[in-house]
Design a protein around this motif. Structure first.
Motif, PDB file in Angstrom:
ATOM      1  N   PRO A  11      -7.254 -70.956 -15.694  1.00 47.14           N
ATOM      2  CA  PRO A  11      -8.037 -69.849 -16.240  1.00 47.14           C
ATOM      3  C   PRO A  11      -9.485 -70.282 -16.468  1.00 47.14           C
ATOM      4  CG  PRO A  11      -6.616 -70.759 -17.921  1.00 47.14           C
ATOM      5  CD  PRO A  11      -6.263 -71.425 -16.623  1.00 47.14           C
ATOM      6  N   PRO A  12     -10.418 -69.339 -16.403  1.00 44.53           N
ATOM      7  CA  PRO A  12     -11.819 -69.705 -16.616  1.00 44.53           C
ATOM      8  C   PRO A  12     -12.048 -70.125 -18.066  1.00 44.53           C
ATOM      9  CG  PRO A  12     -11.595 -67.327 -16.466  1.00 44.53           C
ATOM     10  CD  PRO A  12     -10.253 -67.931 -16.137  1.00 44.53           C
ATOM     11  N   ALA A  13     -12.976 -71.028 -18.257  1.00 41.82           N
ATOM     12  CA  ALA A  13     -13.316 -71.490 -19.608  1.00 41.82           C
ATOM     13  C   ALA A  13     -14.090 -70.383 -20.328  1.00 41.82           C
ATOM     14  CB  ALA A  13     -14.150 -72.754 -19.537  1.00 41.82           C
ATOM     15  N   PRO A  14     -13.869 -70.222 -21.655  1.00 45.49           N
ATOM     16  CA  PRO A  14     -14.641 -69.204 -22.376  1.00 45.49           C
ATOM     17  C   PRO A  14     -16.121 -69.567 -22.388  1.00 45.49           C
ATOM     18  CG  PRO A  14     -13.261 -70.470 -23.882  1.00 45.49           C
ATOM     19  CD  PRO A  14     -12.948 -70.928 -22.499  1.00 45.49           C
ATOM     20  N   ARG A  15     -16.949 -68.528 -22.352  1.00 41.57           N
ATOM     21  CA  ARG A  15     -18.391 -68.760 -22.356  1.00 41.57           C
ATOM     22  C   ARG A  15     -18.861 -69.095 -23.763  1.00 41.57           C
ATOM     23  NH1 ARG A  15     -21.069 -63.685 -19.809  1.00 41.57           N
ATOM     24  NH2 ARG A  15     -19.711 -62.764 -21.351  1.00 41.57           N
ATOM     25  N   ARG A  16     -19.890 -69.893 -23.838  1.00 42.49           N
ATOM     26  CA  ARG A  16     -20.490 -70.252 -25.117  1.00 42.49           C
ATOM     27  C   ARG A  16     -21.305 -69.060 -25.623  1.00 42.49           C
ATOM     28  NH1 ARG A  16     -22.010 -75.612 -26.944  1.00 42.49           N
ATOM     29  NH2 ARG A  16     -23.308 -75.337 -28.763  1.00 42.49           N
ATOM     30  N   PRO A  17     -21.175 -68.692 -26.915  1.00 42.15           N
ATOM     31  CA  PRO A  17     -21.944 -67.558 -27.424  1.00 42.15           C
ATOM     32  C   PRO A  17     -23.443 -67.842 -27.359  1.00 42.15           C
ATOM     33  CG  PRO A  17     -20.470 -68.430 -29.116  1.00 42.15           C
ATOM     34  CD  PRO A  17     -20.318 -69.278 -27.910  1.00 42.15           C
ATOM     35  N   THR A  18     -24.217 -66.802 -27.079  1.00 43.02           N
ATOM     36  CA  THR A  18     -25.662 -66.969 -26.978  1.00 43.02           C
ATOM     37  C   THR A  18     -26.354 -66.741 -28.313  1.00 43.02           C
ATOM     38  OG1 THR A  18     -25.874 -64.667 -26.307  1.00 43.02           O
ATOM     39  CG2 THR A  18     -25.708 -66.318 -24.554  1.00 43.02           C
ATOM     40  N   THR A  19     -25.709 -66.025 -29.227  1.00 40.46           N
ATOM     41  CA  THR A  19     -26.277 -65.754 -30.556  1.00 40.46           C
ATOM     42  C   THR A  19     -25.184 -65.925 -31.604  1.00 40.46           C
ATOM     43  OG1 THR A  19     -25.754 -63.400 -30.432  1.00 40.46           O
ATOM     44  CG2 THR A  19     -27.930 -64.069 -29.643  1.00 40.46           C
ATOM     45  N   PRO A  20     -25.568 -66.130 -32.851  1.00 37.87           N
ATOM     46  CA  PRO A  20     -24.544 -66.217 -33.895  1.00 37.87           C
ATOM     47  C   PRO A  20     -23.880 -64.851 -34.107  1.00 37.87           C
ATOM     48  CG  PRO A  20     -26.758 -66.522 -34.815  1.00 37.87           C
ATOM     49  CD  PRO A  20     -26.901 -66.376 -33.352  1.00 37.87           C
ATOM     50  N   PRO A  21     -22.690 -64.828 -34.690  1.00 39.75           N
ATOM     51  CA  PRO A  21     -22.018 -63.547 -34.918  1.00 39.75           C
ATOM     52  C   PRO A  21     -22.810 -62.680 -35.888  1.00 39.75           C
ATOM     53  CG  PRO A  21     -20.772 -65.353 -35.893  1.00 39.75           C
ATOM     54  CD  PRO A  21     -21.893 -65.951 -35.131  1.00 39.75           C
ATOM     55  N   ARG A  22     -22.709 -61.366 -35.714  1.00 38.64           N
ATOM     56  CA  ARG A  22     -23.428 -60.442 -36.594  1.00 38.64           C
ATOM     57  C   ARG A  22     -22.788 -60.344 -37.966  1.00 38.64           C
ATOM     58  NH1 ARG A  22     -24.051 -55.363 -32.683  1.00 38.64           N
ATOM     59  NH2 ARG A  22     -23.782 -56.697 -30.898  1.00 38.64           N
ATOM     60  N   HIS A  23     -21.487 -60.515 -38.007  1.00 38.42           N
ATOM     61  CA  HIS A  23     -20.736 -60.406 -39.257  1.00 38.42           C
ATOM     62  C   HIS A  23     -20.002 -61.720 -39.502  1.00 38.42           C
ATOM     63  CE1 HIS A  23     -21.577 -56.131 -39.134  1.00 38.42           C
ATOM     64  NE2 HIS A  23     -21.118 -56.097 -37.908  1.00 38.42           N
ATOM     65  N   PRO A  24     -19.743 -62.041 -40.751  1.00 40.77           N
ATOM     66  CA  PRO A  24     -18.986 -63.279 -41.021  1.00 40.77           C
ATOM     67  C   PRO A  24     -17.624 -63.229 -40.332  1.00 40.77           C
ATOM     68  CG  PRO A  24     -19.826 -62.316 -43.057  1.00 40.77           C
ATOM     69  CD  PRO A  24     -20.111 -61.346 -41.969  1.00 40.77           C
ATOM     70  N   THR A  25     -17.207 -64.351 -39.807  1.00 43.50           N
ATOM     71  CA  THR A  25     -15.911 -64.387 -39.135  1.00 43.50           C
ATOM     72  C   THR A  25     -14.782 -64.637 -40.117  1.00 43.50           C
ATOM     73  OG1 THR A  25     -16.276 -66.717 -38.643  1.00 43.50           O
ATOM     74  CG2 THR A  25     -16.876 -65.130 -36.935  1.00 43.50           C
ATOM     75  N   ASP A  26     -15.066 -65.251 -41.253  1.00 43.40           N
ATOM     76  CA  ASP A  26     -14.067 -65.462 -42.296  1.00 43.40           C
ATOM     77  C   ASP A  26     -14.427 -64.558 -43.467  1.00 43.40           C
ATOM     78  OD1 ASP A  26     -12.859 -67.415 -40.793  1.00 43.40           O
ATOM     79  OD2 ASP A  26     -13.965 -69.034 -41.745  1.00 43.40           O
ATOM     80  N   ARG A  27     -13.803 -63.422 -43.513  1.00 49.06           N
ATOM     81  CA  ARG A  27     -14.113 -62.467 -44.579  1.00 49.06           C
ATOM     82  C   ARG A  27     -13.453 -62.916 -45.877  1.00 49.06           C
ATOM     83  NH1 ARG A  27     -16.909 -58.048 -42.825  1.00 49.06           N
ATOM     84  NH2 ARG A  27     -16.761 -57.728 -40.598  1.00 49.06           N
ATOM     85  N   ARG A  28     -14.247 -62.891 -46.955  1.00 48.70           N
ATOM     86  CA  ARG A  28     -13.729 -63.245 -48.277  1.00 48.70           C
ATOM     87  C   ARG A  28     -13.505 -61.977 -49.059  1.00 48.70           C
ATOM     88  NH1 ARG A  28     -17.577 -67.495 -51.036  1.00 48.70           N
ATOM     89  NH2 ARG A  28     -17.780 -65.591 -52.207  1.00 48.70           N
ATOM     90  N   ARG A  29     -12.473 -61.985 -49.868  1.00 47.93           N
ATOM     91  CA  ARG A  29     -12.237 -60.845 -50.751  1.00 47.93           C
ATOM     92  C   ARG A  29     -13.272 -60.890 -51.870  1.00 47.93           C
ATOM     93  NH1 ARG A  29      -6.048 -60.156 -52.283  1.00 47.93           N
ATOM     94  NH2 ARG A  29      -7.132 -58.991 -53.889  1.00 47.93           N
ATOM     95  N   PRO A  30     -13.978 -59.786 -52.107  1.00 51.36           N
ATOM     96  CA  PRO A  30     -15.012 -59.808 -53.136  1.00 51.36           C
ATOM     97  C   PRO A  30     -14.458 -59.898 -54.558  1.00 51.36           C
ATOM     98  CG  PRO A  30     -14.805 -57.622 -52.183  1.00 51.36           C
ATOM     99  CD  PRO A  30     -13.928 -58.521 -51.387  1.00 51.36           C
ATOM    100  N   ASP A  31     -13.171 -59.617 -54.717  1.00 48.53           N
ATOM    101  CA  ASP A  31     -12.586 -59.671 -56.061  1.00 48.53           C
ATOM    102  C   ASP A  31     -11.924 -61.012 -56.364  1.00 48.53           C
ATOM    103  OD1 ASP A  31     -10.478 -59.318 -54.276  1.00 48.53           O
ATOM    104  OD2 ASP A  31      -9.342 -58.039 -55.628  1.00 48.53           O
ATOM    105  N   ARG A  32     -12.103 -62.017 -55.505  1.00 46.01           N
ATOM    106  CA  ARG A  32     -11.517 -63.341 -55.727  1.00 46.01           C
ATOM    107  C   ARG A  32     -12.612 -64.372 -55.887  1.00 46.01           C
ATOM    108  NH1 ARG A  32      -6.275 -64.198 -52.824  1.00 46.01           N
ATOM    109  NH2 ARG A  32      -4.946 -62.763 -53.951  1.00 46.01           N
ATOM    110  N   ILE A  33     -12.494 -65.181 -56.917  1.00 44.10           N
ATOM    111  CA  ILE A  33     -13.411 -66.302 -57.114  1.00 44.10           C
ATOM    112  C   ILE A  33     -12.592 -67.533 -57.471  1.00 44.10           C
ATOM    113  CG2 ILE A  33     -15.435 -64.926 -57.753  1.00 44.10           C
ATOM    114  CD1 ILE A  33     -14.797 -65.460 -60.688  1.00 44.10           C
ATOM    115  N   ALA A  34     -13.166 -68.678 -57.257  1.00 47.92           N
ATOM    116  CA  ALA A  34     -12.515 -69.940 -57.608  1.00 47.92           C
ATOM    117  C   ALA A  34     -13.574 -70.884 -58.145  1.00 47.92           C
ATOM    118  CB  ALA A  34     -11.818 -70.547 -56.397  1.00 47.92           C
ATOM    119  N   GLY A  35     -13.180 -71.699 -59.081  1.00 51.76           N
ATOM    120  CA  GLY A  35     -14.113 -72.658 -59.657  1.00 51.76           C
ATOM    121  C   GLY A  35     -13.471 -73.424 -60.789  1.00 51.76           C
ATOM    122  N   ARG A  36     -14.324 -74.078 -61.589  1.00 48.48           N
ATOM    123  CA  ARG A  36     -13.847 -74.892 -62.721  1.00 48.48           C
ATOM    124  C   ARG A  36     -14.153 -74.180 -64.022  1.00 48.48           C
ATOM    125  NH1 ARG A  36     -12.043 -79.825 -61.436  1.00 48.48           N
ATOM    126  NH2 ARG A  36     -12.675 -80.671 -59.450  1.00 48.48           N
TER     127      ARG A  36
END
Length: 133
Positions: free
Chosen positions: A44-69
């Protein structure tokens, strides 16, 4: 010499040495000795390298979750929390348990109770809080 149970004529059909190999149409490999049949003989052909960064975050975080000390702990209902990126929260949640200072926690937050004043930081109400081991 033959008896009644020994056939004298060869079985119908081609002999084992003249049968075509098992498998699909001519030109496709046959499965042999437990080896799977390849789906394609081409790479199979190799995937092409992206030319620009993604427009939206690829790892979406839940806005109602936080973690810390925990920075202001105890048996509640007010707790202080600082996240890894330095954000400070003033958490309020009656009956949530005892969390000593320095405990790393994951918190699901909701709207802050306007009557509660829990010190410096962004006010938030605690829906669920768990210690991270």
């Amino acid at each position: 010499m033959s008896d009644d149970r020994t056939p004298t004529t060869p079985p119908a059909g081609p002999s084992p040495s003249t049968r075509p190999p098992a498998g699909g149409p001519e030109g496709t490999p046959a499965a042999t000795a437990g080896r799977p049949v390849p789906l394609s003989a081409t790479v199979p052909p190799a995937p092409r390298r992206p030319t620009t960064p993604p427009r939206h975050p690829t790892d979406r975080r839940r806005p109602d979750r936080i973690a810390g000390r925990i920075t202001r702990g105890g048996d509640g209902p007010c707790y202080g929390l600082v996240t890894d990126d330095g954000r400070e929260y003033a958490l309020h949640g009656p009956g949530m348990g005892t969390f000593p200072t320095g405990t790393t926690v994951r918190v699901t937050v909701g709207p802050a109770d306007p009557r509660a004043t829990c010190g410096p930081g962004t006010p938030a109400g605690i829906i669920e809080i768990t210690a991270v081991r």
